[in-house]
Write an enzyme that holds these catalytic residues in place. Structure first.
Site, PDB file in Angstrom:
ATOM      1  N   ARG A  52     -12.519  15.338   7.977  1.00 32.82           N
ATOM      2  CA  ARG A  52     -13.306  15.674   6.778  1.00 32.82           C
ATOM      3  C   ARG A  52     -14.750  15.965   7.176  1.00 32.82           C
ATOM      4  NH1 ARG A  52     -11.740  10.476   3.826  1.00 32.82           N
ATOM      5  NH2 ARG A  52      -9.490  10.725   3.605  1.00 32.82           N
ATOM      6  N   ASN A  56       0.881  -1.174   0.000  1.00 34.92           N
ATOM      7  CA  ASN A  56       0.000   0.000   0.000  1.00 34.92           C
ATOM      8  C   ASN A  56       0.918   1.222   0.000  1.00 34.92           C
ATOM      9  OD1 ASN A  56      -1.788   2.044   0.449  1.00 34.92           O
ATOM     10  ND2 ASN A  56      -2.750   1.128   2.258  1.00 34.92           N
ATOM     11  N   ARG A 101      -2.634  -2.099  -3.439  1.00 37.57           N
ATOM     12  CA  ARG A 101      -3.843  -1.313  -3.227  1.00 37.57           C
ATOM     13  C   ARG A 101      -3.785  -0.118  -4.172  1.00 37.57           C
ATOM     14  NH1 ARG A 101      -5.122   3.286   0.935  1.00 37.57           N
ATOM     15  NH2 ARG A 101      -7.337   3.479   0.507  1.00 37.57           N
ATOM     16  N   HIS A 140     -13.032   2.837   0.115  1.00 40.27           N
ATOM     17  CA  HIS A 140     -13.006   1.793   1.162  1.00 40.27           C
ATOM     18  C   HIS A 140     -13.580   0.471   0.632  1.00 40.27           C
ATOM     19  CE1 HIS A 140     -13.257   4.886   4.699  1.00 40.27           C
ATOM     20  NE2 HIS A 140     -12.004   4.522   4.506  1.00 40.27           N
ATOM     21  N   GLU A 193      -8.373  -5.470   5.253  1.00 49.92           N
ATOM     22  CA  GLU A 193      -8.188  -5.006   3.879  1.00 49.92           C
ATOM     23  C   GLU A 193      -6.974  -5.671   3.225  1.00 49.92           C
ATOM     24  OE1 GLU A 193      -8.848  -0.949   5.669  1.00 49.92           O
ATOM     25  OE2 GLU A 193      -9.465  -0.540   3.621  1.00 49.92           O
TER      26      GLU A 193
END
Ligand code: ADP
Length: 401
Positions: A240, A7, A90, A179, A388
């Site tokens: 956010r 990643n 990823r 996601h 993940e």
């Protein structure tokens, strides 16, 4: 087969080495602060930790450090890098092109380049990771696992914004969602837990971390999600803002303080959410502690309330549009550990028969799966730790063998 999962971010590379198909994690770690004066390597193997400060001027050097560490006589877990049979990457944005993972070839690289426009902060470092891994491990099959892929089944009525249609045609303006590796893993895992085929599994997944998103999954397919063209909309996140009235941006741009749109961009992405409301922290735990000390009228509590309200709001909306919901699932740092957040998010849903067993909710232990609803709850509620990297490893193994 040994599978390496990468990643790659703008100044870091996370890695995890798996023995497949058993999914045993042989080692995992992170090189960070790439390009800074002092960079770091943190490497975990065999229940031990190896941490060093080094100079890692670029991603090429970062990849070399990772491969050297994995094959090191003392802290390594394999003898030769030739033992690595495949690499899974990823990749944040796959646009409308990819609804699943793919073996990487030149045409895939070209498409990922093409989507840099849609994910300017993420796709370029993801590409760097692919190129450096290809240079270091020539001939080894590489797989791209996209964050957007799982959401490609969302129908047009849910992914299109009510903007001039030509903005979609010309500039690809639409909801993509993110996601996806987490929502996809949770869907498959919940199907196993419920003892149902994936294509008969109907769930609402709530991935609540520093970044947060939810997905409505009908018959194993995503039919809506809370993030949009970018990861900004939907739920309230650490920094956010989630959903806001877009006209706020133009209103603020008219003020002396905000002459540059980049100032507003920074506010929406980095200074809003839990941090923005509380003016204290983006971290759920910090806010829970502060709210406990300062009471129900505190700003910390208000931030937590707004966070939970938005989660309840979307669960309610998704329950309304789905034909049937087998389970609501919480995952991510807050979803897996935050019993207070789960309880606050589910409380208003008592109206539609969702009932948490508070004892079970409080008992859940980090990293453990569990059902947290009462026996009489109309919809089951679960906590499932996300995986993940494990999902990327499985996808990579499936495509490379
Ligand atoms: P990221 O999106 O960066 O991967 P994580 O999934 O790790 O983030 O989630 C980070 C969030 O999880 C933080 O807000 C943190 O406070 C929260 N968290 C971690 N442990 C707990 C806990 N025990 N209770 C409440 N929140 C927690």
């Amino acid at each position: 087969m040994i599978v390496l999962v990468i990643n790659c971010g703008s100044s870091s590379i996370k890695y995890q080495l798996y023995d497949m198909p058993s999914k045993k994690v042989l080692a995992k770690g992170l090189v960070e602060k790439i390009g800074e004066q002092i960079s770091g390597l943190s490497h975990k193997y065999d229940g031990k930790k190896h941490e060093v400060e080094l100079s890692i001027p670029n991603h090429k050097a970062g990849m070399e450090v990772i491969l050297k560490t994995l094959t090191d006589g003392e802290v390594g877990v394999i003898k030769e890098i030739s033992e690595i049979g495949a690499v899974g990457h990823r990749v944040v944005h796959g646009g409308e092109k990819y609804s699943g993972s793919v073996l990487i070839d030149d045409s895939v690289i070209k498409c990922i380049e093409d989507f840099c426009d849609l994910a300017p902060l993420h796709n370029p470092p993801n590409l760097t990771g692919i190129r450096e891994a290809q240079a270091a491990l020539p001939g080894v099959p590489m797989v791209a696992v996209f964050d957007t892929a799982f959401h490609q089944t969302i129908p047009a009525k849910a992914y299109l914004y009510a903007l001039p249609y030509e903005l979609y045609e010309k500039y690809r303006v639409r909801k993509y969602g993110f996601h996806g590796t987490s929502h996809a893993y949770i869907t498959h895992r919940m199907a196993e837990v419920l003892g149902k085929p994936v294509d008969e599994t109907n769930i609402i997944t709530c991935h609540l971390g520093n970044g947060a998103s939810m997905a409505a999954v009908e018959n194993g397919k995503c039919i809506d999600t809370t993030m949009g063209m970018t990861p900004l909309p939907g739920l309230v996140m650490g920094t956010r803002c989630g959903d806001i009235d877009p006209a706020i941006i133009f209103y603020l741009l008219g003020k002396e303080e905000f002459k540059d749109y980049r100032d507003i961009d920074k506010i929406l992405n980095k200074k809003s959410g839990l941090l923005g409301i509380s003016e204290f922290s983006n971290d759920q735990r910090d806010l829970e502690e502060k709210a406990e000390k300062e009471g129900p009228e505190s700003r910390a509590q208000l931030a937590l309330d707004i966070f939970a309200y938005r989660v309840s709001f979307y669960i309610g909306a998704y329950m309304g549009i789905m034909k049937h919901v087998d389970a609501i699932v919480f995952t991510g740092g807050i979803g897996e550990n935050g019993s207070i957040a789960r309880s606050a998010s589910c409380k208003p849903l008592a109206n539609v028969g969702v009932e948490l067993d508070e004892a079970k909710n409080n008992e859940t232990i980090r990293g453990k799966e569990g059902e947290i609803s009462t026996a009489s709850s109309k919809t089951k509620v679960f906590v499932i730790p996300t995986d993940e990297e494990g999902w990327i490893a499985s996808e990579t193994f499936d495509l490379a063998t």
